[in-house]
Design an enzyme around this catalytic site. Structure first.
Site, mmCIF file in Angstrom:
data_model
loop_
_atom_site.group_PDB
_atom_site.id
_atom_site.type_symbol
_atom_site.label_atom_id
_atom_site.label_comp_id
_atom_site.label_asym_id
_atom_site.label_seq_id
_atom_site.Cartn_x
_atom_site.Cartn_y
_atom_site.Cartn_z
ATOM 1 N N ASP A 190 0.853 -1.189 0.000
ATOM 2 C CA ASP A 190 0.000 0.000 0.000
ATOM 3 C C ASP A 190 0.882 1.230 0.000
ATOM 4 O OD1 ASP A 190 -2.103 -1.708 0.105
ATOM 5 O OD2 ASP A 190 -2.798 -1.152 2.103
ATOM 6 N N ASP A 212 -15.176 -2.879 -1.401
ATOM 7 C CA ASP A 212 -14.781 -2.760 -0.001
ATOM 8 C C ASP A 212 -16.028 -2.470 0.812
ATOM 9 O OD1 ASP A 212 -12.189 -2.893 -1.101
ATOM 10 O OD2 ASP A 212 -12.215 -0.740 -1.441
#
Length: 243
Positions: free
Chosen positions: A8, A129
């Protein structure tokens, strides 16, 4: 079953967030390319990368770091974060990204996903998500009014390569994957589903290899790798022995 190590990106660095909160970021490596090389050396075969700044900005923000990673490793890379138009999709695929992940735009502009999946077969994935079952967008800053299943079903027969399903409540907290919700989604659609959020230990690997999870295409692991809770060699050996 593919185990995807996650990188990330925030401000050009390799970080992990807790529950998608940018204020709760831990920096694990200042050099994402070196981190990618490390994962390749450990035997992983597919890298999962997210441009966190891009997810909030709606456009790529860590391109230099991503390009450096592409030069550093030969394994395929899937990338998400700030990919919201066809031009950006084409640009990343041209640069060597194997598969782009579309999140916010999958909710706001499903025709973009369908068109891209048709134009680039096997190279477009959708990132869904979920917060309390509803899809979050704009880098998880906003929660929509639609369920994960509703969005996923929009893309049946569209040629989408995979659905990456993340349980935000578990993400970065090492509580274990939410396999119940992930398997339930996989059972309702024909698109391959990848589990994400909360991967904690070798127990998650074992759970992924149980018969109930046979429809899952893989899982994404982040913090558990970075802080040593998951031994890469043991995890990959277990997966290969079950193949």
């Amino acid at each position: 079953m593919i185990l995807f190590p996650a990188v990330d990106l925030k401000n050009g660095q390799c970080v992990r967030l807790e529950q998608g909160d940018m204020a709760r970021a831990t920096v694990f490596n200042l050099d994402p390319a070196a981190q990618a090389k490390s994962f390749a050396a450990q035997g992983f075969e597919y890298l999962h990368v997210v441009d966190l700044d891009g997810a909030f900005a709606g456009k790529p923000m860590n391109a230099h770091a991503v390009e450096a990673m592409l030069k550093a490793v030969t394994m395929p890379v899937q990338l998400g974060g700030g990919i919201r138009d066809l031009k950006t999709i084409e640009a990343w695929l041209d640069k060597g990204i194997t598969r782009v992940i579309i999140g916010t735009a999958a909710v706001r502009d499903p025709e973009l996903v369908k068109g891209a999946a048709k134009q680039f077969p096997g190279r477009v994935a959708v990132g869904l998500d979920a917060r309390d079952g509803k899809v979050a967008v704009e880098g998880w800053a906003e929660t929509s009014h639609v369920t994960v299943l509703e969005i996923a079903q929009r893309f049946e027969d569209a040629g989408v390569a995979a659905i990456i399903f993340t349980d935000i409540a578990r993400d970065g907290l090492l509580k274990g994957l939410n396999l119940e919700a992930t398997v339930a989604l996989a059972d309702r659609i024909s698109i391959p589903v990848i589990a994400s959020g909360g991967f904690a230990s070798i127990d998650d690997v074992k759970a992924l290899l149980e018969p109930r999870a046979k429809k899952l295409a893989g899982a994404i692991v982040g913090r558990a790798l970075y802080d040593g809770r998951l031994d890469p060699a043991a995890a990959l050996k277990l997966i290969r022995s079950a193949a």
